[in-house]
Each structure stands twice: as C-alpha cells, then as structure tokens.
Design an enzyme around this catalytic site. Structure first.
Site, PDB file in Angstrom:
ATOM      1  N   HIS A  16     106.396  48.095 -19.338  1.00  0.00           N
ATOM      2  CA  HIS A  16     106.439  48.867 -19.897  1.00  0.00           C
ATOM      3  C   HIS A  16     108.017  49.910 -20.017  1.00  0.00           C
ATOM      4  O   HIS A  16     109.190  50.010 -19.571  1.00  0.00           O
ATOM      5  CB  HIS A  16     105.849  50.220 -19.312  1.00  0.00           C
ATOM      6  N   ASP A  18     109.939  52.910 -20.179  1.00  0.00           N
ATOM      7  CA  ASP A  18     109.931  53.445 -18.856  1.00  0.00           C
ATOM      8  C   ASP A  18     110.147  53.363 -18.049  1.00  0.00           C
ATOM      9  O   ASP A  18     111.051  53.788 -16.981  1.00  0.00           O
ATOM     10  CB  ASP A  18     108.645  54.485 -18.700  1.00  0.00           C
ATOM     11  N   LYS A  19     109.056  51.424 -17.847  1.00  0.00           N
ATOM     12  CA  LYS A  19     109.270  51.367 -16.142  1.00  0.00           C
ATOM     13  C   LYS A  19     110.415  50.344 -16.290  1.00  0.00           C
ATOM     14  O   LYS A  19     111.307  50.232 -14.900  1.00  0.00           O
ATOM     15  CB  LYS A  19     108.078  50.577 -15.961  1.00  0.00           C
ATOM     16  N   GLU A  44     120.766  57.510 -15.010  1.00  0.00           N
ATOM     17  CA  GLU A  44     119.122  58.024 -15.834  1.00  0.00           C
ATOM     18  C   GLU A  44     120.008  56.614 -17.157  1.00  0.00           C
ATOM     19  O   GLU A  44     120.333  56.131 -17.340  1.00  0.00           O
ATOM     20  CB  GLU A  44     119.763  59.229 -16.547  1.00  0.00           C
ATOM     21  N   GLU A  57     125.701  60.873 -11.995  1.00  0.00           N
ATOM     22  CA  GLU A  57     126.720  61.407 -11.663  1.00  0.00           C
ATOM     23  C   GLU A  57     126.690  60.368 -10.187  1.00  0.00           C
ATOM     24  O   GLU A  57     125.420  59.854  -9.714  1.00  0.00           O
ATOM     25  CB  GLU A  57     126.526  62.280 -11.333  1.00  0.00           C
ATOM     26  N   LYS A 177      99.587  48.176 -20.205  1.00  0.00           N
ATOM     27  CA  LYS A 177      98.628  49.114 -19.426  1.00  0.00           C
ATOM     28  C   LYS A 177      97.690  49.544 -19.164  1.00  0.00           C
ATOM     29  O   LYS A 177      97.167  48.147 -20.045  1.00  0.00           O
ATOM     30  CB  LYS A 177      98.995  50.503 -20.384  1.00  0.00           C
ATOM     31  N   PHE A 245      99.073  42.994 -30.816  1.00  0.00           N
ATOM     32  CA  PHE A 245     100.508  43.825 -29.647  1.00  0.00           C
ATOM     33  C   PHE A 245     101.497  42.981 -29.155  1.00  0.00           C
ATOM     34  O   PHE A 245     101.464  42.311 -28.033  1.00  0.00           O
ATOM     35  CB  PHE A 245      99.795  44.137 -27.760  1.00  0.00           C
ATOM     36  N   ASP A 253     109.177  50.887 -28.631  1.00  0.00           N
ATOM     37  CA  ASP A 253     109.256  52.101 -28.064  1.00  0.00           C
ATOM     38  C   ASP A 253     110.089  52.090 -27.006  1.00  0.00           C
ATOM     39  O   ASP A 253     109.968  51.725 -26.059  1.00  0.00           O
ATOM     40  CB  ASP A 253     107.382  52.773 -27.490  1.00  0.00           C
ATOM     41  N   ALA A 254     111.197  53.686 -27.380  1.00  0.00           N
ATOM     42  CA  ALA A 254     111.860  54.220 -26.557  1.00  0.00           C
ATOM     43  C   ALA A 254     111.770  54.250 -24.978  1.00  0.00           C
ATOM     44  O   ALA A 254     110.294  54.983 -25.009  1.00  0.00           O
ATOM     45  CB  ALA A 254     112.692  54.797 -26.511  1.00  0.00           C
ATOM     46  N   ARG A 259     110.255  59.442 -16.935  1.00  0.00           N
ATOM     47  CA  ARG A 259     108.853  59.297 -17.665  1.00  0.00           C
ATOM     48  C   ARG A 259     107.606  59.080 -17.243  1.00  0.00           C
ATOM     49  O   ARG A 259     106.383  59.403 -17.878  1.00  0.00           O
ATOM     50  CB  ARG A 259     108.628  59.546 -19.116  1.00  0.00           C
ATOM     51  N   LYS A 260     107.233  58.961 -15.525  1.00  0.00           N
ATOM     52  CA  LYS A 260     105.407  57.860 -15.575  1.00  0.00           C
ATOM     53  C   LYS A 260     105.356  58.729 -13.844  1.00  0.00           C
ATOM     54  O   LYS A 260     105.133  57.813 -13.479  1.00  0.00           O
ATOM     55  CB  LYS A 260     105.636  56.914 -15.679  1.00  0.00           C
ATOM     56  N   LYS A 280     117.622  58.252  -7.956  1.00  0.00           N
ATOM     57  CA  LYS A 280     118.023  59.673  -6.934  1.00  0.00           C
ATOM     58  C   LYS A 280     118.047  58.798  -6.162  1.00  0.00           C
ATOM     59  O   LYS A 280     117.370  58.307  -5.032  1.00  0.00           O
ATOM     60  CB  LYS A 280     116.873  59.928  -7.245  1.00  0.00           C
ATOM     61  N   LYS A 284     118.110  63.382  -2.489  1.00  0.00           N
ATOM     62  CA  LYS A 284     117.667  64.578  -3.548  1.00  0.00           C
ATOM     63  C   LYS A 284     115.916  63.995  -2.567  1.00  0.00           C
ATOM     64  O   LYS A 284     115.527  63.350  -2.409  1.00  0.00           O
ATOM     65  CB  LYS A 284     117.667  63.309  -5.243  1.00  0.00           C
ATOM     66  N   ASP A 286     113.370  65.336  -4.339  1.00  0.00           N
ATOM     67  CA  ASP A 286     112.551  65.284  -4.978  1.00  0.00           C
ATOM     68  C   ASP A 286     111.777  63.540  -4.190  1.00  0.00           C
ATOM     69  O   ASP A 286     111.067  63.948  -5.019  1.00  0.00           O
ATOM     70  CB  ASP A 286     113.383  64.329  -6.550  1.00  0.00           C
TER      71      ASP A 286
END
Length: 403
Positions: A16, A18-19, A44, A57, A177, A245, A253-254, A259-260, A280, A284, A286
């Site tokens: 995917h 995003d992955k 990123e 960074e 998916k 598909f 798709d970008a 995002r997941k 990260k 961090k 998060d």
C-alpha cells in the site's frame, strides 16, 4: 461495555502506498541507528508515480556534521536503502520501479532549539521529544493478546504477501487491503459476518476463470486464518468489489508516512493518541511511549489481572518525567486499577517511564524498525522473535507486586 455487537477493523499490505512510505522512513531510522545508536531521526517519505521524496530532520555521529554536511558515502547509502525497500516489497512496474524511480533527498540537520530541549545536559535528564498522550491496549481475544478483527486483518494480508513472493499466488501484486467484521456475543468474537479484500493483480484476473481463481484463493486464505467455524454460509464476501485492480501502489495513489496509525495500532478497538510511529527514532515518545504502554497493558492481561486493559501516559516536550499514568481494565480487573498504577510506578526497572528509561528497559536503540512498519506494530514477531514491547516478562513482577 456492550456484550453483543458487530465490530470491524481494516489492514493494508506492505505494498500500500502509505505503507511503502512507512517502511522507507523506518529503513532510514534503522540505517542511522546502525551508525549511531543515539541518532536523532524524523524522516517523512512521499511516494507517487515513479518518485520517492524524503524530508525531515536528523543528527548523528558518522551521518552529518554540525554544519549540515553528509559523512562520506551516506547519501548513496540512503538512496540504496530506499531502492532496496521498494525492491523487497516487489515493485518493478512501469509506474513504480525500484531501479528507475526518481529519488530526492531533502533530509537536513535537526533544529538546535529542539535539540537543546530534548538532550541531557548538566543535571537535566533527556527530555521527551514532544508533548502528547500515548495509549497502549491488550485483550484476551487472540493468543497475541490483540483485538481479533485487526489481528485477522493483518494476518490475511501477510499470507497474501508470502504467497505472492513464494510464487504460490504469482497473480498477486503488492498493493492490497483487507477488512474483517466479527460478531461478538457475551463480549467474545464468535463469527465473521463480512470480509473485504481488495488486492492488486496481474492482467486478466478481473474476469472469467482467472477471476474465479483469485476469489477462490482469497476465500481459502481467509478460512485458514480465522478460527474454525468463524466463516459460515452467512459470511458476506467483497473481493475486489470495484472490479479491476491492476494499477496500484504509489502509481495508483500517493503515499505518505504516518497515515495509517489505526492500522498500526488496534484497529479502532482502543484509543490512539494521534502520533505516528514510523520515521521516528525512539527518543520520540510518540513511538517509545506507545510501545511501553502496549508492553504494560499486555503484561497486565498476561498476568491474569484483567481480560482487557488500556493504559495512557502523557509527556511535555523537554521534560523527562511523565505527567500522568492512567490504567483502565474496563471492569475486568482482578485488582484495583489504581493499585496497578501504583505497582507500575514502583518498578525501578522501568526507569520512571522517562524517555531514556523506556529506551533502556526495552532496548529500543537498535535497527529493528523497518520490520515493524507493515502489518501492525503490535502482536507480532521480528526475525522469529517477539519485538521487545511484545514480551510478557513483566507479568510475574506485576503479580508479585499486587500479590
């Protein structure tokens, strides 16, 4: 808590878009941690048709000097790492090919103002890399102590990827998916009412006998992954419901890092603080605090102190000590929630749940993160062994403390 209901979770594959971005970002984290275990990384990734772009960074010995100059050979290592991830996933398509895609590197040195607030100095301990709230969760619905819908959604796609790479299902392509809906009775999952699987495929597998082959394959995988009896004649199937598909991944798709986050965590069955993990370094919170709260919640359940447990922790940027710790066993606990909080606070081995204490206890300053960036960060193994936050070696200590 409701006892009878339907609940749905989704997952996305390593292909995917995003992955793909998450895995690239975490591969960069691993690269830099392999050079400097104290490296600071916020990477990123953007993926789109025939293009990968990095931004963020960084700081670390043997990576970049204080003037922002790359150490010898590092820029090429970064590009090689990016292309290697795309190749491993399986993208060698006209619209996204590991060898011919355009690569841009816009990583730069970490802000000095962030560094001064986070680094240890004098009598000041290392502070949290940002403010925020982090949640961990565990329940007894699966052997992995994960919510069943997300656990099965991940495992379906892992199987598709393994079969694609082995050649057992050579008609599959990397992007896919899944979505699983389970019926709960008396608070426990008992049946699968609906399955959605959308998988990228080779030309021709959207009609006739080849389409039937793909559908039969997917149904067999799902039936094998879910517990016996969960798939019934009443289960509703949606396999590639939009039709063809063939165009997929970053060409379709970008993709962007982070995002997941619900796919990465508990599939919506538990709260999430909002911060993404991938890209990260473990200073961090998060990332590291989400890992320690999962570890603590899993050990509470593994110790038999509850069948469901949610733990929240909060931090301020630059401050080492957590602002709060909250335990909720959702009425399933055999010990008082406040007593569990006190037991956790009293465990010296956790280092006061400071960022450095968490990293030291879980051993997070290692290049282990690329493997975490697809199919969820929780309820999984890496290289045949559990991720450190998935171990249940704290269960006996919790039992003893709450004796």
């Amino acid at each position: 808590m409701r006892q009878s209901f339907l609940f749905t979770s989704e997952s996305v594959s390593e292909g995917h878009p995003d992955k793909v971005s998450d895995q690239i970002s975490d591969a960069i984290v691993d690269l830099f941690l392999s050079k400097d275990s104290e490296a600071r990384v916020a990477c990123e990734t953007l993926t789109t048709t025939q293009r990968v772009v990095l931004a963020g960074e960084i700081r670390g010995q043997g990576i970049m000097d204080t003037d922002g100059n790359w150490a010898e050979g590092v820029e090429q290592e970064i590009e090689d790492t990016v292309r290697g991830v795309v190749k491993d996933i399986g993208y060698a398509q006209d619209g996204f090919h590991w060898e011919s895609l355009t690569f841009e590197n816009h990583l730069h040195g970490q802000s000095a103002h962030i560094a001064q607030g986070v680094d240890a100095s004098g009598n000041k301990d290392e502070g949290a890399g940002d403010q925020g709230i982090m949640f961990g969760f565990a329940c007894d619905e699966t052997p992995d102590l994960m919510p069943a819908p997300i656990d099965y959604s991940h495992k379906i796609l892992e199987r598709l990827a393994a079969d694609r790479k082995s050649g057992h299902a050579a008609f599959l392509e990397p992007d896919s998916k899944s979505q699983v809906t389970l019926r709960y009775e008396n608070g426990k999952p008992v049946a699968c009412t609906a399955v959605v699987v959308s998988t990228q495929h080779a030309e021709g597998y959207d009609e006739g006998e080849k389409e039937e082959e793909l559908h039969a394959y997917v149904k067999a995988v799902v039936a094998d992954i879910l517990p016996d009896g969960f798939v019934t004649e009443d289960t509703v199937w949606h396999i590639n419901p939009t039709g063809s598909f063939v165009i997929g991944g970053p060409d379709g798709d970008a993709g962007l890092t982070g995002r997941k986050i619900i796919v990465d965590t508990y599939g919506g069955a538990a709260p999430h603080g909002g911060g993404a993990f991938s890209g990260k370094d473990p200073t961090k919170v998060d990332r590291s605090a989400a890992y320690i709260t999962r570890h603590l919640a899993k050990n509470v359940v593994a110790a038999g102190l509850a069948t469901r447990c949610t733990i929240q922790i909060a931090y301020a940027i630059g401050v080492s000590e957590p602002l709060s710790l909250y335990v909720d066993t959702h009425g399933t606990g055999t010990a008082d929630d406040a007593a569990i909080e006190d037991a956790i606070r009293g465990m010296d081995k956790l280092g006061g749940l400071t960022p450095r204490g968490i990293r030291t206890y879980l051993g997070l300053n290692k290049p282990i993160y690329r493997q975490s960036a697809a199919y969820g960060h929780f309820g999984r193994t890496a290289d045949g062994d559990l991720f450190p936050w998935e171990r249940t070696d704290l269960a006996s200590d919790l039992k003893a403390a709450l004796g």
